[in-house]
Write a protein that holds these residues in place. Structure first.
Motif, short mmCIF file in Angstrom:
data_model
loop_
_atom_site.label_atom_id
_atom_site.label_comp_id
_atom_site.label_asym_id
_atom_site.label_seq_id
_atom_site.Cartn_x
_atom_site.Cartn_y
_atom_site.Cartn_z
N ALA A 32 0.82 -1.21 0.00
CA ALA A 32 0.00 0.00 0.00
C ALA A 32 0.85 1.25 0.00
N PHE A 33 1.95 1.23 0.75
CA PHE A 33 2.80 2.41 0.81
C PHE A 33 3.60 2.60 -0.49
N LEU A 34 4.05 1.49 -1.08
CA LEU A 34 4.94 1.61 -2.22
C LEU A 34 4.20 1.73 -3.55
N PHE A 35 3.04 1.12 -3.66
CA PHE A 35 2.38 1.04 -4.96
C PHE A 35 0.98 1.64 -4.96
N LYS A 36 0.62 2.34 -3.93
CA LYS A 36 -0.70 2.97 -3.89
C LYS A 36 -0.71 4.14 -4.85
N LYS A 37 -1.62 4.12 -5.81
CA LYS A 37 -1.68 5.16 -6.83
C LYS A 37 -2.83 6.14 -6.60
N LYS A 38 -3.93 5.67 -6.04
CA LYS A 38 -5.10 6.53 -5.86
C LYS A 38 -4.96 7.33 -4.58
N ASP A 39 -5.13 8.63 -4.67
CA ASP A 39 -5.04 9.50 -3.50
C ASP A 39 -6.27 9.34 -2.62
N ASP A 40 -6.10 9.64 -1.35
CA ASP A 40 -7.22 9.60 -0.41
C ASP A 40 -8.21 10.70 -0.75
N VAL A 41 -9.48 10.42 -0.50
CA VAL A 41 -10.54 11.40 -0.77
C VAL A 41 -10.46 12.51 0.27
N ASN A 42 -10.42 13.74 -0.19
CA ASN A 42 -10.39 14.89 0.72
C ASN A 42 -11.16 16.05 0.09
N ASN A 43 -12.46 15.83 -0.11
CA ASN A 43 -13.29 16.87 -0.72
C ASN A 43 -13.41 18.09 0.18
N ALA A 44 -13.48 17.88 1.48
CA ALA A 44 -13.58 19.00 2.41
C ALA A 44 -12.34 19.89 2.32
N GLY A 45 -11.17 19.25 2.24
CA GLY A 45 -9.94 20.03 2.12
C GLY A 45 -9.86 20.78 0.81
N HIS A 98 -10.89 25.57 -3.64
CA HIS A 98 -12.03 26.42 -4.00
C HIS A 98 -12.00 27.76 -3.27
N GLY A 99 -11.11 27.92 -2.30
CA GLY A 99 -10.93 29.21 -1.65
C GLY A 99 -11.93 29.53 -0.56
N TYR A 100 -12.67 28.53 -0.04
CA TYR A 100 -13.66 28.83 0.99
C TYR A 100 -13.00 29.27 2.29
N LEU A 101 -11.82 28.77 2.56
CA LEU A 101 -11.10 29.18 3.77
C LEU A 101 -10.69 30.65 3.66
N ASP A 102 -10.24 31.06 2.50
CA ASP A 102 -9.89 32.46 2.27
C ASP A 102 -11.12 33.35 2.36
N LEU A 138 -13.03 22.04 11.89
CA LEU A 138 -12.40 22.75 10.79
C LEU A 138 -10.88 22.78 10.96
N LYS A 139 -10.44 22.96 12.19
CA LYS A 139 -9.00 22.94 12.45
C LYS A 139 -8.41 21.57 12.14
N THR A 140 -9.20 20.52 12.37
CA THR A 140 -8.74 19.18 12.03
C THR A 140 -8.54 19.03 10.52
N ILE A 141 -9.46 19.60 9.76
CA ILE A 141 -9.33 19.54 8.30
C ILE A 141 -8.08 20.30 7.85
N ILE A 142 -7.83 21.45 8.47
CA ILE A 142 -6.64 22.25 8.11
C ILE A 142 -5.37 21.48 8.45
N LYS A 143 -5.36 20.81 9.61
CA LYS A 143 -4.18 20.03 9.97
C LYS A 143 -3.96 18.88 8.98
N GLU A 144 -5.05 18.30 8.49
CA GLU A 144 -4.91 17.26 7.48
C GLU A 144 -4.35 17.82 6.18
N LEU A 145 -4.69 19.07 5.87
CA LEU A 145 -4.12 19.68 4.67
C LEU A 145 -2.62 19.92 4.85
#
Length: 1004
Positions: free
Chosen positions: A496-509, A515-519, A535-542
């Protein structure tokens, strides 16, 4: 008897009424006079002839009982009126028995076909008025006079057999009220063929009152289709009947035949009596027609937008229904259509005319010069006004819709219930909600807003912000649920670490950052939105990557530290091969913004240490030392980095002048270029074999070192503690500069006076000027020259040669100590302590807002290091060389590209264009979140304690009044028992009783 006009106005007599009004004669002044004498009445008539809607001729005569007024508009149909923005419903009824009931239900004009009259409270504000036709019978006129109608209105028009009475009364209502009418036929029985024919010609909807809870609607001519070429063709199904529910007007059923919707005569007579849902009859009719419009547009797939020329098929009044009916519901606060059903339809039907209906005025000038231009300034260009094209149409930009403009218009006109209902039903997205919060804040700060209204605006603003946060939290929870399961075995983890191609879903981020909603939230100052823990959790994930909470163990930290240390050896591999495992895993790890920031900070601190070592221990004026070479290498890398930032900014904004202007407006960008220029000039000046040039080179290097230290402070903004403190320091600088102007005036006053007393007639020189200024400045810090007057001389030759100091004058020696004491009292004790007090006040005031400002700066860092490629500043020369090599050989090789067609080397070495791509999955996630949160608007409970205290005070007042009233009633009862005759209550007590009961009812 007939009523005719005199020969002074027309060439021949024109007949208006038949057999019930007297003949008009002509008096000496050539006025028009009318008399009426019947068995029941002895009255005079006042006749007003309005010529082309302007001049009026009046005749008033004595009246024995009452005065009847007749208003006749001459050539009314030819009068051109300005477009109004307050359209009204116009009811058409065949059953005269419903007249009195309709007078209670609505104030809109009602045309009763059988009696040929027009009734409505809006026809005349002061008197009871009625519109009539030339064929209205005498019996109807007399019955109206008996009922108290004193004003009759008519348009001068000769009767023709082919004239439509519906059209005549419709024009009469528009002429009287000065508004556009939306005719609606209301019936409880099958309409006559003549009325149906007129409805078909004028495209009028027919509403059958079926039961107290539902109606049937048939809208002739509305069900058009589009042919294959996009043109309009006539539909054969133009008599479709829909059954509509009163409570849920979007619940519509298509009926097979007209017989299904008609009532029996017994049921139809009691419809208005039994139901309580018809209290707001106009709103109910507007909801029904709006629901039918939405249903037909979705069912028939016809674009009924007023932008298209569909008047031949749909009728000229259809755009008026489409635009005004939804707006009337929103303005009345009675919008209940779910967003899942009507959002797309509303975006089609709303246009600039809808906004004019909300403001009830012509807004063409506002459209030309920018709609809501003040909102762009207050939101720091977050909101962009739509363009007004030459075709007089609003063209909204990217990230905005006409529905958002309607939402802003409702807020600005303080139709808060409609705006809240539009939001609650899922028709408004996150960005317009945040901008709407800013509108509410601006409204609450207006001087004419009362205290109660201000509290209501603040309460609504909190509700809006929390609703936007609820939508974002729902999207984030869905992202967490959509993540794939974590591997359990060691082999699965490695794969999973070496050959994972699909990124994790992060629509909120993506919504917050891409999309600039944070700005938007920062610029609109939505603190309730920004201070939320989720919201701070989402920012930390970003910052740290998705799932950072699960990967904060020792192994993850060791992995991060190892990548940080070994980046010098691993990153060159990414310059050669980009999309091959396991290098893709390294690329994803290095692509996290926090790791980019740490590596760049490490490079800057290493450069700073090398710079300090060069200046202190390894600076050679003849040759270039190894430390100086390292400094110049970093400066060259910094130069490439700044060019890369400009290129990326141009690729994103597509306009070179605006991009360069925005780039140079940033203080830190200008400081970077000053560092580069200072170091470059210093290295060039060292090449000259000249002592002055060598000194200048040394000063330039030192200046660059000072600026670099200031530049490093910018990186401390990422720290929550240091960042907020730097914000406070930044704010204090402004206070210091303003305060130093006062200190400078007092200091120069003291310097000149003190030096003039001690050493008069001094020769001018820059050394003396420095001594004069230095005296008062160092006194501020307690540095006094106590040795003045010791070991001195008055010999000008000696003190000018600098062998001894000049002796002060006796007058100066006497006055100077007192002058210094006054100066210290004012400048040191009072002003400097006042400055300290200002600092304390500023720190306390700015501390609350400093977090908001720091959050804005943190967002800028997050966006910068998300867009920036993985290579730090000290790798920029190598990455630039690799980019040129890949650019040359890429046409001959099969390069990996993303969905947008961007080669992998550009994505890794320059800029990943996927950052600015609006992904459909993210848009769908936002829509799903909005629809999921419809009807779940969080009630603000912060104001409940205050309201409870108010209610308690009111209850105490009510109890006190009740106690007084009971005592007074007891006295009245005693008086009644003692008296032989029954006497009524005194007028004073009766009025008290009535006022008490009214207050009690209002408090309920």
């Amino acid at each position: 008897m007939t009523l005719q006009k005199s020969q002074t106005n027309v060439t021949s007599a024109t007949f208006f009424y038949q057999d019930h009004l007297p003949i008009i004669g002509e008096d000496e002044l050539e006025h028009i006079v009318a008399n009426i004498e019947t068995e029941a009445f002895h009255q005079k008539i006042q006749v007003q002839i309005r010529k082309n809607g302007s001049s009026v001729e009046n005749i008033e005569t004595e009246a024995k009982h009452q005065k009847i007024q007749v208003q006749i508009w001459k050539n009314g149909n030819s009068v051109k009126k300005e477009t109004t923005f307050r359209p009204s419903l116009h009811y058409i009824l065949e059953d005269i028995n419903l007249r009195h009931r309709f007078e209670e239900l609505t104030s809109c004009p009602c045309h009763f076909v059988h009696d040929k009259i027009l009734i409505g409270k809006k026809l005349d504000v002061e008197n009871e008025a009625c519109g009539v036709h030339e064929s209205t019978t005498a019996g109807v006129i007399k019955s109206l006079i008996e009922e108290g109608i004193v004003v009759f209105k008519q348009i001068e028009k000769q009767c023709k057999e082919d004239d439509l009475l519906v059209k005549y009364f419709l024009g009469l209502a528009e002429h009287i009220m000065g508004e556009e009418m939306m005719p609606v036929i209301i019936t409880t029985k099958p309409p006559t063929e003549k009325l149906v024919k007129e409805a078909e010609q004028l495209t009028i909807p027919v509403i059958y009152l079926r039961t107290p809870t539902s109606v049937c609607v048939s809208w002739y001519g509305l069900n058009c289709k589009t042919n294959s070429k996009g043109g309009i063709r006539d539909s054969q199904e133009n008599k479709i009947i829909y059954q509509v529910d009163f409570q849920q007007p979007w619940m519509i059923k298509r009926l097979e035949s007209k017989a299904e919707c008609l009532n029996s005569s017994d049921e139809s007579e009691n419809i208005f009596v039994t139901t309580e849902d018809l209290k707001d009859f106009d709103i109910q009719i507007s909801s029904i027609l709006t629901g039918v419009i939405f249903h037909i547009m979705k069912d028939r797939a016809v674009n009924l937008s007023p932008e298209d020329d569909l008047s031949d098929c749909l009728g000229k009044r259809i755009p008026l229904y489409i635009n005004s009916l939804p707006v009337q519901l929103l303005k009345a606060g009675r919008w209940n259509f779910p967003g899942s059903y009507v959002t797309e339809t509303l975006e089609k039907i709303f246009n600039q005319q809808s906004i004019q209906f909300i403001f009830e005025k012509n807004m063409e000038e506002d459209f030309k010069f920018g709609l809501f231009e003040d909102l762009r300034e207050t939101t720091e260009s977050t909101y962009q006004p739509p363009k007004y094209t030459e075709e007089k149409k609003l063209e909204v930009g990217k990230g905005c819709s006409i529905l958002d403009l309607v939402f802003y218009a409702l807020l600005k006109t303080k139709h808060l219930d409609g705006a809240r209902q539009l939001l609650e039903t899922g028709c408004v997205g996150i960005k317009p909600i945040l901008i709407g919060c800013k509108i509410l804040k601006d409204l609450s700060e207006e001087w004419k807003v009362g205290i109660s209204e201000e509290k209501e605006l603040h309460r609504l603003r909190r509700m809006f912000g929390r609703h936007a946060l609820s939508i974002m939290n729902y999207i984030h929870e869905r992202d967490e649920r959509d993540k794939p399961d974590e591997p359990t075995s060691v082999s699965d983890k490695v794969m999973a670490f070496l050959f994972k191609k699909k990124d994790d879903v992060n629509n909120a981020g993506r919504l917050l950052l891409n999309h600039g909603y944070l700005d938007v939230a920062y610029k609109t100052e939505n603190e309730w939105f920004l201070e939320n823990s989720k919201l701070k959790t989402i920012i930390k994930e970003l910052w740290n990557g998705m799932g950072y909470k699960k990967n904060r163990g020792p192994s993850a930290r060791i992995t991060t530290f190892t990548l940080f240390v070994l980046h010098i050896f691993l990153m060159p591999l990414l310059l050669v091969n980009l999309d091959r495992p396991p290098l893709t895993w390294f690329y994803k790890k290095y692509h996290t913004p926090i790791l980019k920031l740490w590596i760049n900070m490490a490079g800057v601190f290493f450069f700073l240490a090398a710079f300090a070592y060069m200046l202190l221990f390894d600076y050679s004026e003849e040759t270039v030392s190894s430390s100086e070479f390292a400094v110049l290498f970093w400066v060259a890398c910094k130069f490439v980095d700044e060019l890369e930032q400009i290129i990326v900014a141009i690729k994103r904004r597509k306009t070179v002048p605006d991009t360069v202007k925005i780039y140079l407006e940033d203080f830190w960008n200008r400081l970077d270029w000053l560092i580069i220029i200072a170091c470059t000039l210093g290295a060039i000046l060292k090449l000259f074999d000249n002592a002055m040039m060598e000194d200048a080179a040394k000063l330039l290097y030192i200046s660059a070192y000072v600026m670099l230290n200031i530049r490093i402070l910018n990186m401390f903004w990422t720290s929550e503690f240091l960042g907020t403190q730097l914000v406070i320091i930044q704010k204090m600088f402004g206070n210091t500069l303003a305060f130093m102007a006062i200190v400078l005036v007092i200091m120069m006053c003291y310097n000149v006076v003190d030096y003039a007393l001690l050493f008069p007639n001094t020769e001018f020189s820059w050394t003396e000027v420095e001594s004069i200024v230095k005296n008062g400045y160092w006194t501020l810090y307690g540095e006094f020259d106590v040795d003045v007057g010791k070991d001195c001389t008055n010999n000008a030759t000696i003190y000018k040669a600098g062998l001894k100091d000049r002796c002060p004058t006796s007058l100066g020696s006497t006055i100077s100590p007192y002058l210094r004491g006054i100066y210290c009292l004012i400048a040191v004790v009072m002003l400097l302590n006042l400055l300290i007090a200002i600092y304390s006040y500023t720190a306390a005031m700015v501390h609350e807002n400093s977090r908001m400002h720091w959050s804005q700066l943190q967002f800028n860092f997050l966006e910068e290091y998300t867009i920036r490629n993985i290579f730090p500043i000290h790798f920029k020369l190598l990455s630039a060389a690799a980019f040129v090599i890949h650019l040359v050989i890429s046409p001959f090789l099969k390069c990996v590209t993303n969905k947008k067609g961007q080669p992998a080397y550009k994505r890794v070495l320059l800029y990943d264009e996927r950052y600015d791509v609006i992904q459909k999955d993210t848009e769908e996630a936002e829509k799903n979140g909005i629809l999921e949160m419809q009807g779940k608007l969080e009630i603000d409970t912060d104001h409940f304690p205050e309201q409870l205290e108010t209610l308690k005070d009111e209850m105490k007042e009510v109890k006190r009044e009740m106690k007084n009233m009971i005592e007074e009633l007891k006295k009245d009862m005693k008086n009644l028992l003692n008296s032989k005759e029954t006497t009524p209550l005194s007028p004073q007590r009766s009025s008290k009783m009535e006022s008490f009961l009214q207050r009690k009812q209002s408090s309920k």
